[in-house]
Scaffold this active site. Structure first.
Site, PDB file in Angstrom:
ATOM      1  N   ASP A 137       0.847  -1.168   0.294  1.00 53.00           N
ATOM      2  CA  ASP A 137      -0.350  -0.401  -0.271  1.00 53.00           C
ATOM      3  C   ASP A 137       0.668   1.261  -0.669  1.00 53.00           C
ATOM      4  O   ASP A 137       1.479   1.630   0.958  1.00 53.00           O
ATOM      5  CB  ASP A 137      -1.132  -0.518   1.422  1.00 53.00           C
ATOM      6  CG  ASP A 137      -1.637   0.994   1.044  1.00 53.00           C
ATOM      7  OD1 ASP A 137      -2.662   1.211   2.417  1.00 53.00           O
ATOM      8  OD2 ASP A 137      -2.062   1.910   1.014  1.00 53.00           O
ATOM      9  N   LYS A 139       0.536   3.953   0.212  1.00 55.96           N
ATOM     10  CA  LYS A 139       0.151   5.447   0.092  1.00 55.96           C
ATOM     11  C   LYS A 139       1.088   6.219   1.027  1.00 55.96           C
ATOM     12  O   LYS A 139       2.318   5.880   1.616  1.00 55.96           O
ATOM     13  CB  LYS A 139      -0.698   5.412   1.632  1.00 55.96           C
ATOM     14  CG  LYS A 139      -1.849   4.929   1.217  1.00 55.96           C
ATOM     15  CD  LYS A 139      -3.345   5.134   2.499  1.00 55.96           C
ATOM     16  CE  LYS A 139      -3.262   4.581   3.410  1.00 55.96           C
ATOM     17  NZ  LYS A 139      -3.248   3.371   3.396  1.00 55.96           N
ATOM     18  N   ASN A 142       3.231   5.885   4.101  1.00 60.36           N
ATOM     19  CA  ASN A 142       3.857   4.959   4.468  1.00 60.36           C
ATOM     20  C   ASN A 142       5.333   4.728   3.981  1.00 60.36           C
ATOM     21  O   ASN A 142       5.955   3.518   3.921  1.00 60.36           O
ATOM     22  CB  ASN A 142       3.057   3.442   4.005  1.00 60.36           C
ATOM     23  CG  ASN A 142       1.900   2.937   4.115  1.00 60.36           C
ATOM     24  OD1 ASN A 142       1.565   3.621   5.549  1.00 60.36           O
ATOM     25  ND2 ASN A 142       1.251   2.074   3.898  1.00 60.36           N
ATOM     26  N   ASP A 155       5.317  -0.881   5.106  1.00 64.61           N
ATOM     27  CA  ASP A 155       3.538  -1.229   4.875  1.00 64.61           C
ATOM     28  C   ASP A 155       2.746  -1.076   6.160  1.00 64.61           C
ATOM     29  O   ASP A 155       3.054  -2.154   7.349  1.00 64.61           O
ATOM     30  CB  ASP A 155       3.231  -2.790   4.203  1.00 64.61           C
ATOM     31  CG  ASP A 155       2.259  -2.696   3.893  1.00 64.61           C
ATOM     32  OD1 ASP A 155       1.634  -3.633   3.057  1.00 64.61           O
ATOM     33  OD2 ASP A 155       1.483  -2.211   4.558  1.00 64.61           O
ATOM     34  N   THR A 172      -7.798  10.551   3.244  1.00 61.63           N
ATOM     35  CA  THR A 172      -7.759  11.259   2.094  1.00 61.63           C
ATOM     36  C   THR A 172      -7.234  10.175   1.023  1.00 61.63           C
ATOM     37  O   THR A 172      -7.689   9.296   0.756  1.00 61.63           O
ATOM     38  CB  THR A 172      -6.080  12.342   1.975  1.00 61.63           C
ATOM     39  OG1 THR A 172      -6.501  12.872   0.819  1.00 61.63           O
ATOM     40  CG2 THR A 172      -5.202  11.582   1.277  1.00 61.63           C
TER      41      THR A 172
HETATM   42  C1  LIG Z   1       7.588  -3.945   7.631  1.00 62.21           C
HETATM   43  O1  LIG Z   1       6.987  -2.751   8.314  1.00 62.21           O
HETATM   44  C2  LIG Z   1       5.342  -3.441   8.895  1.00 62.21           C
HETATM   45  C3  LIG Z   1       4.875  -4.550   8.419  1.00 62.21           C
HETATM   46  C4  LIG Z   1       3.692  -5.124   9.654  1.00 62.21           C
HETATM   47  C5  LIG Z   1       3.080  -3.708  10.247  1.00 62.21           C
HETATM   48  C6  LIG Z   1       2.369  -3.626  10.586  1.00 62.21           C
HETATM   49  O2  LIG Z   1       1.613  -3.703  12.189  1.00 62.21           O
HETATM   50  N1  LIG Z   1       0.696  -4.929  10.679  1.00 62.21           N
HETATM   51  C7  LIG Z   1      -0.110  -5.401  10.653  1.00 62.21           C
HETATM   52  C8  LIG Z   1      -0.584  -5.027  12.028  1.00 62.21           C
HETATM   53  C9  LIG Z   1      -2.023  -5.487  12.692  1.00 62.21           C
HETATM   54  C10 LIG Z   1      -2.617  -6.395  11.940  1.00 62.21           C
HETATM   55  C11 LIG Z   1      -2.195  -6.307  10.620  1.00 62.21           C
HETATM   56  C12 LIG Z   1      -1.167  -5.873  10.225  1.00 62.21           C
HETATM   57  C13 LIG Z   1       4.072  -2.096  10.504  1.00 62.21           C
HETATM   58  C14 LIG Z   1       5.153  -1.692   9.601  1.00 62.21           C
HETATM   59  N2  LIG Z   1       5.837  -0.930   9.421  1.00 62.21           N
HETATM   60  C15 LIG Z   1       5.278   0.116  10.726  1.00 62.21           C
HETATM   61  O3  LIG Z   1       4.691   0.094  11.155  1.00 62.21           O
HETATM   62  C16 LIG Z   1       6.575   1.070  10.800  1.00 62.21           C
HETATM   63  C17 LIG Z   1       6.664   1.630  12.000  1.00 62.21           C
HETATM   64  S1  LIG Z   1       7.017   3.211  11.743  1.00 62.21           S
HETATM   65  C18 LIG Z   1       8.785   3.214  11.372  1.00 62.21           C
HETATM   66  N3  LIG Z   1       9.118   1.871  11.559  1.00 62.21           N
HETATM   67  C19 LIG Z   1      10.890   2.278  11.875  1.00 62.21           C
HETATM   68  N4  LIG Z   1      11.018   3.193  11.430  1.00 62.21           N
HETATM   69  C20 LIG Z   1      11.168   4.539  11.617  1.00 62.21           C
HETATM   70  N5  LIG Z   1      11.323   5.745  11.294  1.00 62.21           N
HETATM   71  C21 LIG Z   1       9.193   4.892  11.723  1.00 62.21           C
HETATM   72 BR1  LIG Z   1       8.459   5.939  12.152  1.00 62.21          BR
END
Ligand SMILES: COc1ccc(C(=O)Nc2ccccc2)cc1NC(=O)CCSc1ncnc(N)c1Br
Length: 273
Positions: A137, A139, A142, A155, A172
């Protein structure tokens, strides 16, 4: 840290640092793995939220997919662990944070930066498509930047609403392709449309179909009401690529392969990736 080595992780393996952002389903922290001193981002998701919103399958599928995806422009998911009330994802940490903070600070990127980001996104999408993963996604919220300023698609299974999130982001429509706005179902080509939106926004500082109301944005998307404000900073090659991406008929959008060979990309992108 070779995350695949360790079988079971737990909170004791990490020193937790500052929060990076928080979403409806949990928070993200910088953390350091104690033994290797390796810095990661930990995403903490509460099990009661997973139960409440029936997210087990989506989370399991996402973790299975993310663990096999290894590409320089896709944020790594190294592993995960859980305790009685939380599931924790061990993520690559992108040291330079959200691309959108950079864009709002700079108002717009140079053609070289914009072309480099578009090339990185195109290569990451081509990699996903060859792995038959299309739920990337892309967006804008992300997109993260690592310590070398390299773009990473992160993602956010669930969006991480960090403080600085731009108002227009939440809900949006600016990034939706016509076939999504008209609810015709979509396929890989929707990502090509989004690349066009992002390319425009990187160069002009705002997405092409932005309007006062959501209805007007809908209308402008459906009519592909694409206007290029006169700007000495945007070459005709750039406009040509954007016109080849923002095509209503998804089968006629320029392919990912052709994007990589487009004169504007060849001339402006540097392939540090
Ligand atoms: C491969 O990245 C993901 C893979 C999966 C999921 C996720 O939540 N899946 C999920 C959660 C609930 C239900 C179903 C799927 C989330 C992420 N990624 C993220 O949440 C990014 C976090 S923010 C951030 N991260 C690194 N460095 C920074 N400086 C920042 Br700001």
């Amino acid at each position: 840290m070779d995350p695949n080595l360790q079988r079971e992780w737990s909170f004791n393996d990490f020193e937790i640092g500052k929060p990076l952002g928080k979403g409806k389903f949990g928070r993200v922290y910088v953390a350091r793995e104690v033994k290797s001193k390796f810095v990661v981002a930990l995403k903490v998701i509460y099990k009661e939220q997973i139960e409440k919103y029936k997210l087990h399958h989506q989370l399991r599928r996402e973790v299975e997919i993310q663990i096999i995806l290894k590409h320089p422009n896709i944020l790594r998911l190294y592993g995960w662990f859980h305790d009685s009330e939380r599931v924790v994802l061990i993520l690559e940490y992108a040291h330079n944070g959200e691309l959108y903070k950079e864009l709002s600070k700079r108002h717009h990127f140079s053609e070289k930066e914009a072309a480099t980001y578009i090339l990185c996104l195109t290569e990451a999408l081509a990699y996903c498509h060859e792995k038959h993963v299309i739920h990337r996604d892309i967006k804008p919220e992300n997109l993260l930047l690592d310590h070398e300023g390299r773009l990473k698609i992160a993602d956010f299974g669930w969006s991480v609403q960090s403080k600085m999130k731009r108002q227009t982001m939440c809900g949006t429509l600016d990034y939706l392709a016509p076939e999504m706005v008209e609810n015709k179902g979509h396929d890989y080509a929707v990502d090509n449309w989004t690349l066009g939106i992002l390319c425009y926004e990187f160069l002009y500082g705002a997405p092409p179909f932005e309007a006062e109301s959501q209805i007007d944005t809908f209308q402008r998307i459906k009519n592909v009401d694409l206007i290029f404000p006169p700007s000495p900073l945007v070459s005709s090659d750039a406009k040509n690529l954007i016109r080849r991406l923002l095509v209503k008929d998804s089968s006629r959008r320029i392919s990912l392969q052709k994007i990589m060979e487009h004169p504007w990309i060849i001339k402006n992108a540097n392939s540090i990736g």
